[in-house]
Design a protein around this motif. Structure first.
Motif, PDB file in Angstrom:
ATOM      1  N   ASP A  44     -27.714  -3.048 -16.722  1.00 30.00           N
ATOM      2  CA  ASP A  44     -27.714  -3.328 -18.155  1.00 30.00           C
ATOM      3  C   ASP A  44     -28.383  -4.638 -18.530  1.00 30.00           C
ATOM      4  OD1 ASP A  44     -26.488  -0.935 -18.682  1.00 30.00           O
ATOM      5  OD2 ASP A  44     -24.469  -1.791 -18.819  1.00 30.00           O
ATOM      6  N   ASP A  45     -28.010  -5.729 -17.865  1.00 33.24           N
ATOM      7  CA  ASP A  45     -28.582  -7.023 -18.232  1.00 33.24           C
ATOM      8  C   ASP A  45     -29.719  -7.447 -17.307  1.00 33.24           C
ATOM      9  OD1 ASP A  45     -27.200  -7.729 -15.925  1.00 33.24           O
ATOM     10  OD2 ASP A  45     -25.620  -8.795 -16.999  1.00 33.24           O
ATOM     11  N   GLY A  46     -29.949  -6.713 -16.253  1.00 31.46           N
ATOM     12  CA  GLY A  46     -31.039  -7.015 -15.344  1.00 31.46           C
ATOM     13  C   GLY A  46     -30.733  -8.071 -14.301  1.00 31.46           C
ATOM     14  N   TYR A  47     -29.610  -8.763 -14.417  1.00 30.43           N
ATOM     15  CA  TYR A  47     -29.297  -9.857 -13.498  1.00 30.43           C
ATOM     16  C   TYR A  47     -29.079  -9.363 -12.067  1.00 30.43           C
ATOM     17  CZ  TYR A  47     -28.458 -12.576 -17.770  1.00 30.43           C
ATOM     18  OH  TYR A  47     -28.579 -13.198 -18.985  1.00 30.43           O
ATOM     19  N   GLY A  48     -28.503  -8.201 -11.920  1.00 27.55           N
ATOM     20  CA  GLY A  48     -28.134  -7.699 -10.603  1.00 27.55           C
ATOM     21  C   GLY A  48     -29.294  -7.508  -9.651  1.00 27.55           C
ATOM     22  N   THR A  49     -30.485  -7.256 -10.172  1.00 29.23           N
ATOM     23  CA  THR A  49     -31.641  -7.038  -9.303  1.00 29.23           C
ATOM     24  C   THR A  49     -32.683  -8.145  -9.416  1.00 29.23           C
ATOM     25  OG1 THR A  49     -32.595  -5.618 -11.006  1.00 29.23           O
ATOM     26  CG2 THR A  49     -31.396  -4.536  -9.216  1.00 29.23           C
ATOM     27  N   MET A  50     -32.388  -9.197 -10.162  1.00 26.64           N
ATOM     28  CA  MET A  50     -33.336 -10.312 -10.275  1.00 26.64           C
ATOM     29  C   MET A  50     -33.408 -11.085  -8.967  1.00 26.64           C
ATOM     30  SD  MET A  50     -32.811 -12.198 -13.894  1.00 26.64           S
ATOM     31  CE  MET A  50     -33.242 -11.410 -15.409  1.00 26.64           C
ATOM     32  N   ARG A  51     -34.567 -11.649  -8.728  1.00 22.51           N
ATOM     33  CA  ARG A  51     -34.754 -12.532  -7.578  1.00 22.51           C
ATOM     34  C   ARG A  51     -34.027 -13.845  -7.861  1.00 22.51           C
ATOM     35  NH1 ARG A  51     -37.954 -10.322  -4.239  1.00 22.51           N
ATOM     36  NH2 ARG A  51     -38.341 -12.168  -2.990  1.00 22.51           N
ATOM     37  N   VAL A  52     -33.694 -14.581  -6.811  1.00 24.18           N
ATOM     38  CA  VAL A  52     -32.974 -15.843  -6.944  1.00 24.18           C
ATOM     39  C   VAL A  52     -33.764 -16.812  -7.833  1.00 24.18           C
ATOM     40  CG1 VAL A  52     -32.179 -17.881  -5.681  1.00 24.18           C
ATOM     41  CG2 VAL A  52     -31.692 -15.598  -4.798  1.00 24.18           C
TER      42      VAL A  52
END
Length: 121
Positions: free
Chosen positions: A76-84
Motif C-alpha cells: 500500500d505505501d511502498g515502504y515494504g519493498t523500498m531499498r534502504v
C-alpha cells in the motif's frame, strides 16, 4: 563498506551474519541482493541453518522487490519493498532518524506518514 566488499558464495553467510550482528541494514541489503542474483549457486552450496529467522524477512523483501519490478505490484505505501537508501531518503525528508534496521525505518515512516516536517517558528 557495504558496496566495497567482494561477496562470494563462500562468504555470503558470514557477511550476512556480520550485517545482522552490527544492525547494518545497507550491508544486509547488499548481501540479500547477491543471494537473489545468485540463487542457484546459493541453493546448491549454502546452508541457511544458522541464519536467524528474522533475517528471512529481508531475504523475502529482496525477492519481492524483484517481483514487484516485473509485475508492477507493490504494498500500500511502498515502504515494504523500498531499498534502504530510499527509506533513508524518505526519513531524512521528514527530519527523522535515518539509522536502524530496515524494520525500524519502515515503522518510523509509517508512524509519521501523516505528519509533515514543519519549520520552527
Amino acid at each position: 563498506y557495504a558496496r566495497s566488499i567482494e561477496l562470494t558464495v563462500d562468504n555470503v553467510i558470514d557477511n550476512l551474519l556480520y550485517a545482522g550482528a552490527k544492525n547494518c541494514a545497507l550491508l544486509t541489503e547488499v548481501v540479500m541482493d547477491f543471494v537473489v542474483a545468485n540463487d542457484k549457486a546459493i541453493l546448491e552450496k549454502v546452508s541457511f541453518e544458522n541464519v536467524p529467522g528474522s533475517m528471512m524477512t529481508d531475504l523475502l523483501t529482496a525477492v519481492t522487490r524483484g517481483n514487484v519490478a516485473s509485475d508492477g505490484s507493490d504494498d500500500d505505501d511502498g515502504y515494504g519493498t523500498m531499498r534502504v537508501s530510499e527509506l533513508r531518503k524518505k526519513l531524512h525528508e521528514k527530519g527523522l532518524d535515518i539509522d536502524g534496521s530496515r524494520k525500524s525505518m519502515i515503522a518510523l515512516l509509517r508512524e509519521n506518514s501523516s505528519t509533515s516536517v514543519q519549520d520552527p517558528v
